[in-house]
Design an enzyme around this catalytic site. Structure first.
Site, PDB file in Angstrom:
ATOM      1  N   ASP A 228      39.813  30.486  42.279  1.00 23.37           N
ATOM      2  CA  ASP A 228      40.156  31.582  43.174  1.00 23.37           C
ATOM      3  C   ASP A 228      41.237  32.471  42.550  1.00 23.37           C
ATOM      4  O   ASP A 228      42.223  31.968  42.005  1.00 23.37           O
ATOM      5  CB  ASP A 228      40.682  30.971  44.485  1.00 23.37           C
ATOM      6  CG  ASP A 228      40.970  32.016  45.542  1.00 23.37           C
ATOM      7  OD1 ASP A 228      40.033  32.720  45.933  1.00 23.37           O
ATOM      8  OD2 ASP A 228      42.137  32.126  45.971  1.00 23.37           O
ATOM      9  N   GLU A 288      36.877  33.888  39.732  1.00 24.20           N
ATOM     10  CA  GLU A 288      36.913  35.100  40.550  1.00 24.20           C
ATOM     11  C   GLU A 288      37.737  36.123  39.786  1.00 24.20           C
ATOM     12  O   GLU A 288      38.950  36.211  39.934  1.00 24.20           O
ATOM     13  CB  GLU A 288      37.529  34.841  41.923  1.00 24.20           C
ATOM     14  CG  GLU A 288      37.317  36.048  42.829  1.00 24.20           C
ATOM     15  CD  GLU A 288      38.312  36.176  43.972  1.00 24.20           C
ATOM     16  OE1 GLU A 288      38.098  37.037  44.836  1.00 24.20           O
ATOM     17  OE2 GLU A 288      39.309  35.440  44.012  1.00 24.20           O
TER      18      GLU A 288
HETATM   19  C1  GLC Z   1      39.940  35.198  47.093  1.00 24.49           C
HETATM   20  C2  GLC Z   1      38.998  34.704  48.157  1.00 24.49           C
HETATM   21  C3  GLC Z   1      39.389  35.359  49.458  1.00 24.49           C
HETATM   22  C4  GLC Z   1      40.804  34.942  49.775  1.00 24.49           C
HETATM   23  C5  GLC Z   1      41.750  35.271  48.632  1.00 24.49           C
HETATM   24  C6  GLC Z   1      43.074  34.583  48.791  1.00 24.49           C
HETATM   25  O1  GLC Z   1      39.832  36.564  46.906  1.00 24.49           O
HETATM   26  O2  GLC Z   1      37.678  34.960  47.812  1.00 24.49           O
HETATM   27  O3  GLC Z   1      38.513  35.006  50.493  1.00 24.49           O
HETATM   28  O4  GLC Z   1      41.215  35.597  50.945  1.00 24.49           O
HETATM   29  O5  GLC Z   1      41.239  34.841  47.391  1.00 24.49           O
HETATM   30  O6  GLC Z   1      42.966  33.230  48.525  1.00 24.49           O
END
Ligand code: GLC
Ligand code: CA
Length: 566
Positions: A228, A288
């Site tokens: 993440d 991500e």
């Molecule tokens: C990422 C996740 C999102 C979350 C953020 C903070 O972007 O996909 O859903 O709110 O991280 O953890």
């Protein structure tokens, strides 16, 4: 004698390699790894299937749908955070990295899910929320207790500048990225909500503790992690102000270039180390990674392919209309990065593709078209639950109904992410068969027709198109491993490409326009015979028997996929 020596040497080398690389076993002679031939599926556990009727999905619910996933053609599921959490950010605020939140079940349920998945040859990927924990994590509770507490330096504490915050950084979820803790008189930093304090990755103890978390889950059998918010792991030690850009964002904060608090080079050191641990476990790391261009994307694969195997490319999510030239540009760009592509079409943070690309009249056909695009590109797809039945966004209509906090802060410009997180639509019984309780988010009324059970019965449904595409993808070598060759690059309406593998090739033709289109192909320059084709899958009414692709007539928003020979 010499010969014997060579034989021994070869045995020795291969023996050596197999111990060193025993955990990253290839699935074919060309060295492909399991995750390159797998189709991933993202499950938002709150919304997938509720087994105990409290209105919230859970692990036993997921376990009850493994046969569905298997028959759909899924090889790996990524479960968004199901760890203990106060649920401020619906799980992305973790208060214990090595447990399951009781609302989702227990570790024993997890083990059973894992076992059930394993017997079906489905791997489980966990979400690793590395940048921040919950403010209710024992680490942060200790950290904020006093300036001299053992874990003070596990988070980012700083003095203010006079009576102001340490610098101008804003949270991506609205407001300052600094929150004053009056008890100890310092600010702590949070890129996301104040309840999500950033961990201090410069502290070796944090590094070690977080690495141990990954080992702990590998031991339990998980096949990798979706990392993440990796861009945000490190911050400038000098805390320099970010450059301010013109205008205000949807939360009313000044626009900023996140120069000093995202994508710092130190991120790559951590990724290289995480990769070593992943390799020891035949595991995959998906990132991500919100890269702005191919150069940034390239860096996440690592200079020596030693960082993320699967950095996500989000550039598709910026293509907000059915534009062949724009898709062509993005595909070519990702292809040129030299790594294994991971295009992102939809996820739990993005408006569903059905809505982004739908024109309100031909949405069904467009959903099938996008499925064909997504599942025939080179790389590994990560489907988002519900895309396969054509789920739409159902955004809240009143501010008081919003669950996702950013939707309340940003209302009405930003309605939050509830709309793309509504419960999975299983059948036409009340609440779409998701729960017999009150679902945590409303199930849209359209579920009466848009649901798994109903669509399974209709050969032309979006679901059956997905199933056919996935089946084709799994058995077609060109779709799995072939290169990508753009065709008819000046066509503004029809996106066409070849996936070429040795003597085989698959031609993909996607009419992205609302008008019938005629296209011609001469595949001789690519080494294939356009007159020697057979249809693999098509939504063109007359296209099922095409034996030549020299000329094709395409109905609006239709798909033609055919095999061509030398
Ligand atoms: C990422 C996740 C999102 C979350 C953020 C903070 O972007 O996909 O859903 O709110 O991280 O953890
Ligand atoms: Ca439940």
């Amino acid at each position: 004698m010499f010969r014997k020596f060579v034989v021994y040497l070869v045995l020795f080398i291969s023996g050596f390699c197999s111990t060193v690389r025993s955990q990253t076993q290839a699935v074919d002679a060309e060295g492909h790894q399991w995750w390159q031939h797998a189709v991933f599926y993202e499950i938002y556990p709150r919304s997938f299937m509720d087994s105990n009727n409290d209105g919230i999905g859970d692990l036993n619910g997921i376990a009850s749908k493994l046969d569905y996933l298997k028959s759909l053609g899924i090889d790996a599921i990524w479960i968004t955070p199901c760890y203990p959490s106060p649920q401020v950010d619906f799980g992305y605020d973790v208060s214990d990295y090595e447990n399951i939140d009781p609302m989702y079940g227990t570790l024993a349920d997890f083990d059973r899910l894992q076992q059930g998945a394993k017997t079906r040859d489905i791997r489980i990927i966990m979400d690793f929320v590395m940048n921040h924990s919950s403010d209710q994590h024992p680490w942060f509770i200790d950290s904020r207790s006093s300036r001299t507490s053992a874990k003070r330096d596990w988070y980012m504490w700083h003095d203010g500048k006079g009576s102001a915050e340490p610098n101008n950084w804003v949270s991506t979820f609205g407001g300052s990225a600094w929150t004053m803790d009056f008890k100890t008189g310092q600010y702590y930093y949070h890129y996301f909500y104040p309840q999500q304090p950033d961990l201090n990755w410069r502290n070796p103890a944090v590094h070690d503790a977080m690495f141990d978390v990954t080992r702990w889950w590998y031991k339990r059998g998980v096949a990798g992690f979706r990392l993440d918010a990796v861009d945000t792991l490190f911050e400038d030690p000098e805390l320099r102000d970010n450059p301010v850009l013109p205008g205000l964002n949807k939360y009313g904060d000044p626009n900023e270039q996140d120069l000093y608090n995202t994508k710092l080079p130190e991120v790559h050191v951590v990724l290289r180390d995480l990769r070593k641990v992943a390799d020891e476990n035949n595991a995959v790391l998906i990132g991500e990674t919100w890269t702005k261009d191919v150069n940034e994307l390239k860096q996440y694969y690592g200079d020596h392919s030693d960082e993320l195997q699967m950095p996500m490319d989000f550039l598709f999510t910026k293509v907000d209309r059915l534009s062949p030239p724009e898709f062509r540009r993005q595909i070519a760009a990702v292809d040129s990065a030299g790594g294994w592509p991971v295009f992102v079409l939809s996820n739990h943070d993005i408006v569903r593709s059905y809505v982004r690309y739908g024109d309100g009249q031909n949405n069904q056909a467009i959903a099938k078209l996008m499925a064909a695009l997504y599942l025939t590109l080179r790389g590994t797809p990560i489907m988002y639950y519900g895309e396969e039945i054509g789920m739409q966004n159902t955004d809240p209509v009143r501010k008081e109904d919003v669950k996702d906090p950013i939707g309340r802060v940003g209302w009405p410009q930003e309605k939050g992410r509830d709309g793309e997180r509504t419960p999975m639509q299983w059948d036409d019984s009340p609440n779409a068969g998701f729960t017999r309780g009150t679902p945590w988010l409303p199930v849209p009324l359209i579920y009466k027709t848009v649901n798994v059970a109903t669509e399974l019965k209709d050969p032309a449904s979006i679901l059956n198109v997905y199933r056919s595409l996935l089946a084709l993808r799994h058995q077609n070598r060109a779709l799995l491993d072939g290169d990508y060759v753009a065709l008819n690059e000046n066509d503004p309406n029809v996106l066409s490409y070849l996936r070429r593998y040795k003597n085989e090739a698959v031609l993909v033709v996607l009419n992205m326009s609302s008008k019938p289109q005629q296209v011609s192909f001469d595949l001789a320059p690519q080494g294939f015979d356009a007159k020697n084709a057979h249809t693999l899958l098509t939504t063109v009414a007359t296209g099922s028997k095409a034996s030549s692709v020299s000329h094709l007539s395409l109905e609006p928003f239709s798909v033609y996929i055919g095999a061509v020979s030398k």
